[in-house]
Scaffold this motif. Sequence first.
Motif, PDB file in Angstrom:
ATOM      1  N   LEU A  57      10.072  -6.122  13.930  1.00 25.39           N
ATOM      2  CA  LEU A  57       8.743  -5.387  12.912  1.00 25.39           C
ATOM      3  C   LEU A  57       8.409  -5.204  14.418  1.00 25.39           C
ATOM      4  O   LEU A  57       7.773  -5.761  15.394  1.00 25.39           O
ATOM      5  N   LYS A  80      12.793  -3.153  12.808  1.00 22.98           N
ATOM      6  CA  LYS A  80      11.844  -1.870  12.236  1.00 22.98           C
ATOM      7  C   LYS A  80      10.022  -1.821  12.772  1.00 22.98           C
ATOM      8  O   LYS A  80      10.306  -2.183  13.725  1.00 22.98           O
ATOM      9  N   ALA A  82       6.277  -0.592  12.272  1.00 25.33           N
ATOM     10  CA  ALA A  82       4.894   0.654  11.739  1.00 25.33           C
ATOM     11  C   ALA A  82       3.949   0.919  12.935  1.00 25.33           C
ATOM     12  O   ALA A  82       4.353   0.963  13.830  1.00 25.33           O
ATOM     13  N   SER A 111       3.137  -3.960   3.689  1.00 29.35           N
ATOM     14  CA  SER A 111       3.971  -3.967   1.980  1.00 29.35           C
ATOM     15  C   SER A 111       4.732  -2.631   2.162  1.00 29.35           C
ATOM     16  O   SER A 111       5.392  -2.750   0.983  1.00 29.35           O
ATOM     17  N   GLY A 112       4.366  -1.415   3.005  1.00 29.07           N
ATOM     18  CA  GLY A 112       5.071  -0.589   3.003  1.00 29.07           C
ATOM     19  C   GLY A 112       7.215  -0.599   2.662  1.00 29.07           C
ATOM     20  O   GLY A 112       7.517  -1.798   2.903  1.00 29.07           O
ATOM     21  N   ASN A 113       7.345   0.327   2.395  1.00 30.57           N
ATOM     22  CA  ASN A 113       9.242   0.288   2.026  1.00 30.57           C
ATOM     23  C   ASN A 113       9.203   0.713   3.019  1.00 30.57           C
ATOM     24  O   ASN A 113       9.043   1.422   4.138  1.00 30.57           O
ATOM     25  N   THR A 114      10.686  -0.364   3.565  1.00 28.25           N
ATOM     26  CA  THR A 114      11.707   0.871   4.851  1.00 28.25           C
ATOM     27  C   THR A 114      12.628   1.684   4.513  1.00 28.25           C
ATOM     28  O   THR A 114      13.415   1.978   3.181  1.00 28.25           O
ATOM     29  N   HIS A 115      12.575   2.753   5.335  1.00 33.12           N
ATOM     30  CA  HIS A 115      13.390   4.033   4.827  1.00 33.12           C
ATOM     31  C   HIS A 115      14.378   4.471   6.227  1.00 33.12           C
ATOM     32  O   HIS A 115      13.468   3.891   7.065  1.00 33.12           O
ATOM     33  N   ARG A 288      14.161   2.553  11.461  1.00 30.36           N
ATOM     34  CA  ARG A 288      13.595   1.787  10.619  1.00 30.36           C
ATOM     35  C   ARG A 288      12.663   2.222  10.194  1.00 30.36           C
ATOM     36  O   ARG A 288      12.252   1.511  11.355  1.00 30.36           O
ATOM     37  N   ILE A 290       8.467   2.132   8.436  1.00 27.71           N
ATOM     38  CA  ILE A 290       8.463   1.683   7.342  1.00 27.71           C
ATOM     39  C   ILE A 290       6.886   2.390   6.886  1.00 27.71           C
ATOM     40  O   ILE A 290       5.972   2.804   7.661  1.00 27.71           O
TER      41      ILE A 290
END
Length: 291
Positions: A57, A80, A82, A111-115, A288, A290
């Motif tokens: 991340l 990922k 963010a 805590s967010g979703n990975t898109h 990816r 978040i």
Amino acid sequence: MIVLIANPAAKRASAKKVRKAAETLRMAGHEVAIYLTEKRGDAETIARRAAGDNVPLIIAAGGDGTFNEVINGIAHTDTKMAILPMGTTNVLAKELMVPEDVDSALRVALSGNTHMVSLGKIDLTGRSSPITRYFSLMAGIGFDGEAVYLCDERVKRYSGKGAYILAGLKALMRYRPEPLSLTIDGKTYSGYSAIIGKASRYGGNLRITPDASLLTPELYICIMQGEKRSDILKYVMGILAGTHLKLKDVTYFKSTFVEIKGDARIQIDGDYLGRTPAAITVASDALRLIF
């Protein structure tokens, strides 16, 4: 391991905010490595190195320019991303509905979703060494690119959005556009300015390409066909009112590829890139993200 890449020159950035973010992450049980950028390109270099080391991340702290650099460093990798918004307009944060305060943005990061999102990919084709870049928000060609080119970074740092307004006025006073030719799905269209949107928002909460989304592998292309200063003012008023797509000399398309010929300046995600000719396509499932 979390890599925190921060741009201390961003409008709302400060050493205190970066330290607070790192401490919050550590208190949540994460190992954090902080990297502060010193010049343009640093964020991309750091991000590419982190992705090569399989860092899971990266949190990018800064504005849309910093986010764009990190994206270009990790596109098509498993790392990922963010965001921690600290920039002038924070368009990507508004698009993703990521809060602009540190604690709330970090909660999303953790805590967010990975898109899996798609990006725009632009190739400047008129050079001996072609340039290829990804963008998440938009590419602006013509007046838009000229205004960003004229934006003074020092003024931007201290006055924020005022720097863009001043640059827009400068661009309007010297506006002498060359005609552009845009080929979309085998058909050719003419104009003097264009916005190719990968996201719906522009310059904050304005929506020049309101149907564009990072979650779909499509580009939305808004072509403005007028060449006069009065036309530019008309388009600006239409954009502010949300009625620009109803103007007779504005065309709006959905596609996955556009080729632009002519001689005009280009900006992507709010930073100057170069000049046409260029080709723009979609990079599907390239990041990816978040949120």
